[in-house]
Design an enzyme around this catalytic site. Sequence first.
Site, PDB file in Angstrom:
ATOM      1  N   TYR A   1     -21.631 -46.011 -59.518  1.00  0.00           N
ATOM      2  CA  TYR A   1     -22.108 -44.809 -58.832  1.00  0.00           C
ATOM      3  C   TYR A   1     -21.229 -44.466 -57.623  1.00  0.00           C
ATOM      4  O   TYR A   1     -21.271 -43.351 -57.116  1.00  0.00           O
ATOM      5  CB  TYR A   1     -23.556 -44.980 -58.354  1.00  0.00           C
ATOM      6  CG  TYR A   1     -24.577 -45.067 -59.481  1.00  0.00           C
ATOM      7  CD1 TYR A   1     -24.215 -44.798 -60.796  1.00  0.00           C
ATOM      8  CD2 TYR A   1     -25.901 -45.409 -59.229  1.00  0.00           C
ATOM      9  CE1 TYR A   1     -25.141 -44.890 -61.826  1.00  0.00           C
ATOM     10  CE2 TYR A   1     -26.831 -45.493 -60.262  1.00  0.00           C
ATOM     11  CZ  TYR A   1     -26.444 -45.236 -61.556  1.00  0.00           C
ATOM     12  OH  TYR A   1     -27.358 -45.320 -62.576  1.00  0.00           O
TER      13      TYR A   1
ATOM     14  N   LYS B   1     -22.380 -56.794 -69.005  1.00  0.00           N
ATOM     15  CA  LYS B   1     -21.828 -56.315 -70.278  1.00  0.00           C
ATOM     16  C   LYS B   1     -20.443 -56.953 -70.342  1.00  0.00           C
ATOM     17  O   LYS B   1     -19.412 -56.271 -70.415  1.00  0.00           O
ATOM     18  CB  LYS B   1     -21.801 -54.777 -70.254  1.00  0.00           C
ATOM     19  CG  LYS B   1     -21.477 -54.119 -71.559  1.00  0.00           C
ATOM     20  CD  LYS B   1     -22.609 -54.144 -72.560  1.00  0.00           C
ATOM     21  CE  LYS B   1     -22.139 -53.550 -73.885  1.00  0.00           C
ATOM     22  NZ  LYS B   1     -23.045 -53.810 -75.003  1.00  0.00           N
TER      23      LYS B   1
ATOM     24  N   ASP C   1     -27.793 -54.470 -73.208  1.00  0.00           N
ATOM     25  CA  ASP C   1     -28.486 -53.899 -74.372  1.00  0.00           C
ATOM     26  C   ASP C   1     -29.562 -54.854 -74.877  1.00  0.00           C
ATOM     27  O   ASP C   1     -30.681 -54.446 -75.217  1.00  0.00           O
ATOM     28  CB  ASP C   1     -27.502 -53.521 -75.489  1.00  0.00           C
ATOM     29  CG  ASP C   1     -26.338 -54.493 -75.605  1.00  0.00           C
ATOM     30  OD1 ASP C   1     -26.226 -55.411 -74.763  1.00  0.00           O
ATOM     31  OD2 ASP C   1     -25.547 -54.369 -76.557  1.00  0.00           O
TER      32      ASP C   1
ATOM     33  N   ASP D   1     -30.725 -49.786 -62.251  1.00  0.00           N
ATOM     34  CA  ASP D   1     -31.399 -48.495 -62.188  1.00  0.00           C
ATOM     35  C   ASP D   1     -32.209 -48.284 -63.474  1.00  0.00           C
ATOM     36  O   ASP D   1     -33.409 -47.983 -63.450  1.00  0.00           O
ATOM     37  CB  ASP D   1     -30.304 -47.407 -62.048  1.00  0.00           C
ATOM     38  CG  ASP D   1     -30.864 -46.029 -61.794  1.00  0.00           C
ATOM     39  OD1 ASP D   1     -32.087 -45.905 -61.632  1.00  0.00           O
ATOM     40  OD2 ASP D   1     -30.063 -45.072 -61.763  1.00  0.00           O
TER      41      ASP D   1
ATOM     42  N   ASP E   1     -36.513 -48.988 -64.151  1.00  0.00           N
ATOM     43  CA  ASP E   1     -37.402 -47.928 -64.633  1.00  0.00           C
ATOM     44  C   ASP E   1     -38.084 -48.326 -65.938  1.00  0.00           C
ATOM     45  O   ASP E   1     -39.259 -48.034 -66.153  1.00  0.00           O
ATOM     46  CB  ASP E   1     -36.628 -46.615 -64.836  1.00  0.00           C
ATOM     47  CG  ASP E   1     -36.650 -45.761 -63.576  1.00  0.00           C
ATOM     48  OD1 ASP E   1     -37.104 -46.266 -62.525  1.00  0.00           O
ATOM     49  OD2 ASP E   1     -36.217 -44.598 -63.636  1.00  0.00           O
TER      50      ASP E   1
END
Length: 361
Positions: free
Chosen positions: A144, A194, A226, A250, A254
């Site tokens: 980000y 990852k 994943d 993030d 959620d």
Amino acid sequence: MAYKIAVLPGDGIGVEVMEEALKVLDKISSKFQIEFEFREALIGGAAIDAKGDAFPEETKEICDWADAILFGAVGGPKWESLPPEKQPERAALLPIRKRYELFANLRPAIVFDALIESSPLKREILGDKGFDILVVRELTGGIYFGKPKGIFDENGKKKGIDTLIYYDWEIERIARIAFEASLKRKKKVASIDKANVLNAMVLWREIVNKVAKKYPEVELSHYLVDNAAMQLIRDPHQFDVILAGNMFGDILSDEAAMLTGSIGMLPSASINESKKGLYEPVHGSAPDIAGKGIANPCAMILSAAMMLRYSFDMEEAAKAIEKAVEETLNEGFRTADLYKKKEQEILVGTKEMGTRIAEKI
Ligand code: NAD
């Protein structure tokens, strides 16, 4: 010595739920003989209306003075037509995070046993046990913020670029927060990466392994992001602390929040290296129910418990609040968002919920 707390109720139900959190902290103060000094200040839309600025100078001074910041919620339709950079959320929350370098975001996703039916997960997955996961997300680095970033022209074609960068020290400090937090819980850390395709994530895994050596009592496992997304739904009970970078954190926080099914129950914390922190419910200012006295104050009250645990190291007092919330739910008390019209449930408003929780301490 008094613990210094900046109180920023903000807008909408932020004001209503903050009142209940302060009620509970007053009770903690007398029960545990702890002195709190509260200073209240304007933030968000309320501050725009009064001072023309979502995070005015006076509020900055109070936040600078404080050891921890209790934050309600900001925003609402009244301020939605302002330019994006002046909107209450962007102009209040982001500057606070930046000003105090709040690099660690802690978001518990808890399903209390009494609220198991709020979870969208099937009973065959949950059994009759709720779950308690803490997502520790790196908040100030990663994709980000990495540069280069932007949309550029290249030979008449457009290309969009974001850059995933993690420095070893950034990974190290967030990993330490996760391991330390796990010591107060089930001593399990699941690190998310990852590493099969991303170099920054190869480094992530290497540094997390290095930090883990200092915490031999903690069980560390690595999940590709994943797989983690699937495992959260398949069997959330396997997780205790989830450690993740900015983007993966993030998304997974959620996902974990949705698995609880009740936004009015979810607290959060953002802390820095000196343990100064911003404590706020995950929900917003809920303009649709603001002023009706029906908002669920639990997320705000549980945010106050996180403040006691992470900024003030008061584990016993933090647990007392969490236990009081749990017992109140076990007795059947529900705000409207949790109420399923069952026989053993008793519908209460914001104030009564807060009072009942405070009384249990
Ligand atoms: P929201 O979280 O305010 O509300 C979403 C839904 O959940 C609404 O139906 C609301 O009534 C319900 N809800 C939320 N908290 C509840 C509680 N404690 N008890 C009972 N019900 C609750 O999200 P939104 O509607 O998308 O946003 C409303 C405003 O809040 C917007 O201006 C948004 O920008 C702002 N917002 C602020 C923050 C923040 O301050 N950190 C976070 C999210 C949204």
